[in-house]
Design a protein around this motif. Structure first.
Motif, PDB file in Angstrom:
ATOM      1  N   UNK A 111       0.826  -1.217   0.000  1.00  0.00           N
ATOM      2  CA  UNK A 111       0.000   0.000   0.000  1.00  0.00           C
ATOM      3  C   UNK A 111       0.856   1.260   0.000  1.00  0.00           C
ATOM      4  N   UNK A 112       1.983   1.239   0.733  1.00  0.00           N
ATOM      5  CA  UNK A 112       2.869   2.406   0.761  1.00  0.00           C
ATOM      6  C   UNK A 112       3.607   2.573  -0.564  1.00  0.00           C
ATOM      7  N   UNK A 113       3.974   1.446  -1.192  1.00  0.00           N
ATOM      8  CA  UNK A 113       4.678   1.506  -2.464  1.00  0.00           C
ATOM      9  C   UNK A 113       3.801   2.130  -3.548  1.00  0.00           C
ATOM     10  N   UNK A 114       2.496   1.903  -3.450  1.00  0.00           N
ATOM     11  CA  UNK A 114       1.581   2.499  -4.418  1.00  0.00           C
ATOM     12  C   UNK A 114       1.638   4.023  -4.375  1.00  0.00           C
ATOM     13  N   UNK A 115       2.028   4.548  -3.208  1.00  0.00           N
ATOM     14  CA  UNK A 115       2.094   6.001  -3.064  1.00  0.00           C
ATOM     15  C   UNK A 115       3.484   6.550  -3.394  1.00  0.00           C
ATOM     16  N   UNK A 116       4.511   5.733  -3.157  1.00  0.00           N
ATOM     17  CA  UNK A 116       5.877   6.212  -3.404  1.00  0.00           C
ATOM     18  C   UNK A 116       6.818   5.038  -3.660  1.00  0.00           C
ATOM     19  N   UNK A 117       7.522   5.075  -4.789  1.00  0.00           N
ATOM     20  CA  UNK A 117       8.481   4.015  -5.099  1.00  0.00           C
ATOM     21  C   UNK A 117       9.687   4.065  -4.160  1.00  0.00           C
TER      22      UNK A 117
END
Length: 341
Positions: free
Chosen positions: A144-150
């Motif tokens: 879920x966090x990766x979806x917001x920031x690589x």
């Protein structure tokens, strides 16, 4: 070749090496060449399982990681992993009681160690279940966090790769945190990368590298143990080199599994079936081997295991745990309790 057949064959190869490593582990008098080979196997057979887990998570789609599905996802994984851990610990502890290696006074300590320090508990291979549970708790958050920031994924990879900053006895074995961050790397690889790879394109090279990785990975394991007092830079370099060998050996195993999955006949059928039941074998192979060792020792056979003893224990570990798993699966209730499925 179906991709799931390919994964099943890879799991079968990995569980055969796991059993061999554990069988060699009780025959230490074979000397360093065999032990280093064993540690070489250890460098890449478990990454196969974690990479396969990541790939299977990718096949399931991202919707299972949503907030609405998170609790049901975690409940399913808890039943699959932690409930069987209690069972194998209880069975192993009962075996130790039967041969006088433990007492009932140690019951509380045994189950405490099972959760917090699994390697020191009777069912030491439970570390795999605790590590997987940790990863399944963390993984949806990473997604879920990766979806917001690589940058999140880059940071997670960096944390996974760098060596432990604290002494191992202070932190690494507690809840298997050190193994959690190391193997999270392979789950992420399986989820984001593995499904896009065509490893058969460079198959011969990967096959050759995997044989090199056996000896090199084992040597790196030994060197890493002996470098605990060295500088952060040295330990970082060793960890990166070890990671290269892990990936070389692991991809070599996946290449070999793809060759098996492309074939017809008994070999493919054997590996496909064993791969589907590799979880059963993992849970119970050490128990089968332990009971075999007890019977052999009670029969008056020397504890100094010979090659014949190694073969007997290896065969009993695999066949016994597979048959046990098949029997368990005939009852849905017992299967839920003892296998979590």
């Amino acid at each position: 070749m179906g991709r799931l057949k390919y994964i099943d064959c890879a799991r079968a190869l990995a569980i055969l090496l796991v059993m061999l490593e554990h069988a060699i582990g009780v025959t230490e008098y074979f000397g360093w060449p065999l032990m280093i080979t064993s540690k070489g196997f250890a460098a890449f057979h478990m990454p196969v399982f974690f990479t396969a887990a990541g790939f299977m998570l990718a096949l399931g789609g991202r919707e299972k990681f949503s907030l609405d599905n998170y609790l049901s996802f975690e409940k399913k994984k808890f039943l699959r992993l932690i409930v069987p851990l209690f069972v194998i610990t209880a069975i192993t502890f009962a075996g130790e009681l039967a041969i006088g290696q433990s007492s009932l006074k140690e019951t509380g300590s045994v189950f405490y160690k099972m959760i917090f320090y699994p390697l020191s508990s009777p069912a030491g291979h439970g570390w795999f279940l605790i590590t997987l549970m940790n990863i399944f708790l963390i993984f949806p958050l990473v997604i879920s966090l990766f979806d917001k920031s690589k940058l999140v994924l880059i940071a997670v990879f960096a944390v996974c790769i760098m060596p432990a900053s604290l002494p191992k006895h202070d932190y690494a074995y507690f809840l298997e945190l050190e193994r959690t961050r190391w193997y999270l790397l392979f789950v992420l690889f399986g989820y984001y990368v593995f499904g896009r790879l065509n490893i058969t394109r460079h198959g011969n090279m990967l096959g050759a590298l995997s044989f090199l990785a056996i000896a090199a990975g084992g040597s790196m394991q030994v060197i890493e143990w002996e470098s605990l007092g060295q500088s952060w830079f040295i330990r970082s370099a060793l960890r990166l080199i070890k990671l290269v060998f892990c990936f070389a050996g692991m991809l070599g195993m996946f290449y070999l599994s793809s060759c098996i999955a492309n074939r017809a006949g008994m070999i493919k059928a054997f590996f496909s079936k064993l791969g589907r039941f590799s979880y059963d074998v993992y849970l119970y192979h050490l128990i089968a081997g332990m009971f075999c060792g007890v019977i052999l020792s009670r029969a008056g056979i020397s504890e100094e295991y010979s090659w014949l003893m190694l073969i007997i224990i290896y065969a009993v570990s695999g066949i016994g745990s597979f048959v046990f798993g098949q029997i368990i699966r005939k009852s849905r209730l017992i299967s839920k309790i003892m296998l979590g499925s």
